[in-house]
Scaffold this motif. Structure first.
Motif, mmCIF file in Angstrom:
data_model
loop_
_atom_site.group_PDB
_atom_site.id
_atom_site.type_symbol
_atom_site.label_atom_id
_atom_site.label_comp_id
_atom_site.label_asym_id
_atom_site.label_seq_id
_atom_site.Cartn_x
_atom_site.Cartn_y
_atom_site.Cartn_z
ATOM 1 N N THR A 145 0.826 -1.221 0.000
ATOM 2 C CA THR A 145 0.000 0.000 0.000
ATOM 3 C C THR A 145 0.855 1.263 0.000
ATOM 4 O O THR A 145 0.317 2.369 0.105
ATOM 5 N N ASP A 146 2.164 1.119 -0.128
ATOM 6 C CA ASP A 146 3.076 2.267 -0.059
ATOM 7 C C ASP A 146 3.492 2.721 -1.455
ATOM 8 O O ASP A 146 3.625 1.914 -2.376
ATOM 9 N N THR A 147 3.727 4.021 -1.589
ATOM 10 C CA THR A 147 4.181 4.605 -2.856
ATOM 11 C C THR A 147 5.319 5.590 -2.600
ATOM 12 O O THR A 147 5.232 6.422 -1.690
ATOM 13 N N ILE A 148 6.377 5.478 -3.396
ATOM 14 C CA ILE A 148 7.491 6.423 -3.350
ATOM 15 C C ILE A 148 7.626 7.063 -4.728
ATOM 16 O O ILE A 148 7.566 6.371 -5.748
ATOM 17 N N LYS A 149 7.816 8.381 -4.768
ATOM 18 C CA LYS A 149 7.962 9.088 -6.032
ATOM 19 C C LYS A 149 9.417 9.476 -6.265
ATOM 20 O O LYS A 149 10.191 9.631 -5.323
ATOM 21 N N GLY A 150 9.769 9.628 -7.541
ATOM 22 C CA GLY A 150 11.126 10.011 -7.886
ATOM 23 C C GLY A 150 11.208 10.628 -9.263
ATOM 24 O O GLY A 150 10.194 10.774 -9.954
#
Length: 291
Positions: A145-150
């Motif tokens: 359920t986690d999201t990391i942006k880059g």
């Protein structure tokens, strides 16, 4: 009718064995029904030339939630590779999907499989990104359920991967990836013994006769080789017991198909069983006569 003591004993032993196997069968059925799903993955290890198959079991380990690192390398002028690794070390196979829409890239890390046999070293998976031209690309990495942006910032000679801090994923030590210039040819010569070391020199002479010349690239981490501060190439590969001379990086603009035939003739002339030449270029074309 009365049985002798020996026959009674045999009957008791047979009955006990029958009961034992019935219990064992029930236990196996129960374990099979409750066990985690078993799958297999054919893995291709850089430097190896045959896929290996082993068994893996799905699920998180007692070590806790998985942590990942990302890096990017340019494989050829038409494709970049996103390398996904788990920080829990080897014997892990990562299942992931990658979707690209123009300058937007979404990576979903779906599962981490643990090697049951312990016979192979693998710590992740590589995903194709396609060609990345000069510009910026938005990256989104999803796990559970986690999201990391880059952001992937691509310049003329190199690119940089940056990610928001915190969470389940970070950038590994190769945050900066070096782009492969056009008309670049690299590889190494394999031969059977040290007394054959002149074969390497002879092959480089052939390349020069065909218009190639040694090429100094900017220091950095390339897909299949590194270039140190003195511009010396270090080619990645597994020589499988062959004696291997230092790898080479050349500028070569002529036909790769013609070079393959010339190289094949060179190998046959030197002795098929004693020589091989591994070649790759910036377009992703590849050659090996023996492998």
């Amino acid at each position: 009718m009365f049985l002798s003591d020996g026959r009674k004993r045999d009957k008791v032993i047979f009955g006990n064995m029958k009961t034992y196997f019935m219990l064992l069968s029930n236990v196996l059925i129960f374990l099979n029904a409750s066990a985690q799903r078993i799958s297999y993955a054919g893995t291709f290890i850089p430097g190896d030339y045959e896929p290996r198959v082993t068994y893996w079991t799905e699920g998180r380990t007692a070590m806790g939630p998985h942590m990942f690192t990302l890096s990017i390398q340019e494989q050829s002028s038409s494709n970049c590779i996103l390398k996904i690794r788990t920080e829990q070390g080897a014997h892990r196979w990562v299942e992931a999907s990658c979707k690209r829409e123009s300058s937007y890239i979404t990576v979903s890390i779906d599962k981490v499989l643990t090697n049951n046999t312990g016979g192979i070293l693998c710590a992740g998976v590589d995903k194709d990104l396609g060609r990345l031209t000069i510009g910026n690309y938005s990256l989104r990495v999803i796990h559970d359920t986690d999201t990391i942006k880059g952001i992937i910032e691509v310049k003329d000679e190199y690119g940089i991967l940056t990610l928001d801090k915190g969470g389940f994923v970070s950038v590994d030590s190769f945050a900066k990836f070096t782009r492969i210039p056009g008309n670049t040819l690299w590889g190494f010569v394999l031969y059977g013994s040290k007394r054959d070391s002149s074969i390497h020199t002879d092959y480089l002479k052939l390349l020069k006769e065909q218009g190639g010349h040694s090429k100094k690239l900017p220091a950095g981490n390339y897909y299949a080789f590194n270039v140190d501060a003195k511009h010396n190439p270090v080619i990645h590969g597994n020589t499988h017991g062959w004696v291997c001379e230092e790898g080479f990086v050349f500028h070569y603009s002529k036909s790769f198909e013609e070079l393959k035939q010339l190289t094949r003739n060179f190998i046959h002339k030197k002795g098929d069983d004693n020589v091989d030449v591994i070649l790759t270029n910036d377009k992703g074309e590849w050659f090996s006569e023996v492998r």
